[in-house]
Design a protein around this motif. Structure first.
Motif, PDB file in Angstrom:
ATOM      1  N   GLY A  12       8.780  69.085 -90.099  1.00 38.20           N
ATOM      2  CA  GLY A  12       7.701  70.065 -90.089  1.00 38.20           C
ATOM      3  C   GLY A  12       6.552  69.577 -90.955  1.00 38.20           C
ATOM      4  N   LEU A  13       5.351  70.024 -90.652  1.00 39.35           N
ATOM      5  CA  LEU A  13       4.172  69.621 -91.400  1.00 39.35           C
ATOM      6  C   LEU A  13       4.189  70.269 -92.786  1.00 39.35           C
ATOM      7  N   ASN A  14       4.072  69.461 -93.832  1.00 37.56           N
ATOM      8  CA  ASN A  14       4.099  69.932 -95.224  1.00 37.56           C
ATOM      9  C   ASN A  14       5.310  70.817 -95.511  1.00 37.56           C
ATOM     10  N   THR A  15       6.440  70.464 -94.935  1.00 38.45           N
ATOM     11  CA  THR A  15       7.673  71.235 -95.106  1.00 38.45           C
ATOM     12  C   THR A  15       8.801  70.300 -95.523  1.00 38.45           C
ATOM     13  N   ALA A 150      11.454  66.504-106.949  1.00 33.96           N
ATOM     14  CA  ALA A 150      10.894  65.153-106.918  1.00 33.96           C
ATOM     15  C   ALA A 150      11.618  64.300-105.879  1.00 33.96           C
ATOM     16  N   ILE A 151      12.930  64.377-105.861  1.00 33.04           N
ATOM     17  CA  ILE A 151      13.707  63.612-104.877  1.00 33.04           C
ATOM     18  C   ILE A 151      13.471  64.156-103.472  1.00 33.04           C
ATOM     19  N   LEU A 152      13.407  65.473-103.324  1.00 35.29           N
ATOM     20  CA  LEU A 152      13.197  66.100-102.017  1.00 35.29           C
ATOM     21  C   LEU A 152      11.870  65.694-101.396  1.00 35.29           C
ATOM     22  N   LYS A 153      10.811  65.674-102.178  1.00 34.53           N
ATOM     23  CA  LYS A 153       9.498  65.302-101.640  1.00 34.53           C
ATOM     24  C   LYS A 153       9.501  63.878-101.089  1.00 34.53           C
ATOM     25  N   VAL A 154      10.169  62.983-101.795  1.00 32.08           N
ATOM     26  CA  VAL A 154      10.251  61.601-101.314  1.00 32.08           C
ATOM     27  C   VAL A 154      11.117  61.535-100.065  1.00 32.08           C
ATOM     28  N   ALA A 155      12.272  62.201-100.089  1.00 29.86           N
ATOM     29  CA  ALA A 155      13.187  62.167 -98.939  1.00 29.86           C
ATOM     30  C   ALA A 155      12.554  62.789 -97.697  1.00 29.86           C
ATOM     31  N   ALA A 156      11.674  63.772 -97.879  1.00 30.76           N
ATOM     32  CA  ALA A 156      11.017  64.425 -96.748  1.00 30.76           C
ATOM     33  C   ALA A 156       9.790  63.655 -96.264  1.00 30.76           C
ATOM     34  N   GLY A 157       9.425  62.584 -96.954  1.00 36.02           N
ATOM     35  CA  GLY A 157       8.276  61.791 -96.539  1.00 36.02           C
ATOM     36  C   GLY A 157       6.954  62.374 -96.988  1.00 36.02           C
ATOM     37  N   LEU A 158       6.941  63.177 -98.022  1.00 43.24           N
ATOM     38  CA  LEU A 158       5.719  63.825 -98.489  1.00 43.24           C
ATOM     39  C   LEU A 158       5.019  63.084 -99.624  1.00 43.24           C
ATOM     40  N   VAL A 159       5.601  61.961-100.057  1.00 41.36           N
ATOM     41  CA  VAL A 159       4.996  61.142-101.102  1.00 41.36           C
ATOM     42  C   VAL A 159       4.554  59.838-100.457  1.00 41.36           C
ATOM     43  N   PRO A 160       3.246  59.557-100.479  1.00 38.67           N
ATOM     44  CA  PRO A 160       2.767  58.315 -99.858  1.00 38.67           C
ATOM     45  C   PRO A 160       3.359  57.078-100.520  1.00 38.67           C
ATOM     46  N   MET A 161       3.645  56.088 -99.727  1.00 35.10           N
ATOM     47  CA  MET A 161       4.129  54.783-100.172  1.00 35.10           C
ATOM     48  C   MET A 161       5.507  54.841-100.833  1.00 35.10           C
TER      49      MET A 161
END
Length: 185
Positions: A12-15, A150-161
């Motif tokens: 989902g977008l931003n989810t 912090a881990i969730l944002k990376v795992a969801a692809g919400l952190v660039p690079m």
């Protein structure tokens, strides 16, 4: 009873979606509420489960799970066994940065040291991060929620690079080669 697969649905977008798995449900609800309250920039959905596999009846409407967190209470042998049993219902793709272990009561003197060693070995064998959390205080729950976010944002692809696989190589649990030798002299 099918495997939970990380890439079977579109994101989902931003989810970001997190699944908290805890056999005893003591800490799970407090942590879920804190995770949702702490995050303001991304829509975070928290799913709760006592164990895996998840029921088949809601599979079509279930969102993609970005991070699976196994909550293990070191004071309970059943908690560790339940997490260990649930692991076989995860697709191997989850072990590329989308699984995390969270232990509580690590400082408790009544906990046998072998139990923490067993959890460390399990996390190391699966190349997964192992977090320790204090479940008795508000500050401990908030700190655990920040770490998981912090881990969730990376795992969801919400952190660039950054990817979950890259993060897991940096944060995975390692076991020293001498951990089997319990000589603390």
């Amino acid at each position: 009873m099918s495997l939970l697969k990380p890439f079977s649905k579109l994101p989902g977008l931003n989810t970001a979606n997190i699944l908290l798995v805890e056999n005893e449900e003591q800490f799970q609800q407090k942590l879920a509420d804190t995770v949702v309250l702490q995050e303001k920039t991304v829509n975070v959905n928290v799913r709760l489960a006592r164990s895996l596999p998840l029921p088949m009846e809601n599979e079509e409407s279930r969102p993609r799970i970005d991070l699976v967190v196994f909550i293990i209470h070191l004071t309970s042998e059943l908690s560790f066994q339940s997490a260990e049993t649930s692991l076989k219902y995860l697709d191997p793709g989850y072990f590329q940065g989308k699984v995390c272990f969270l232990v509580t009561n690590a400082r408790n003197v009544s906990v046998p040291p072998e139990r923490l060693v067993s959890v460390r070995k399990l996390a190391a064998s699966l190349h997964c991060p192992l977090l320790c959390a204090e479940d008795q205080t508000t500050e401990g729950v908030t700190t655990a929620a920040h770490r998981l976010l912090a881990i969730l944002k990376v795992a969801a692809g919400l952190v660039p690079m950054a990817t979950g696989l890259y993060l897991s190589t940096l944060t995975r649990c390692t076991v020293p080669s001498d951990i089997d030798q319990q000589n603390f002299e």
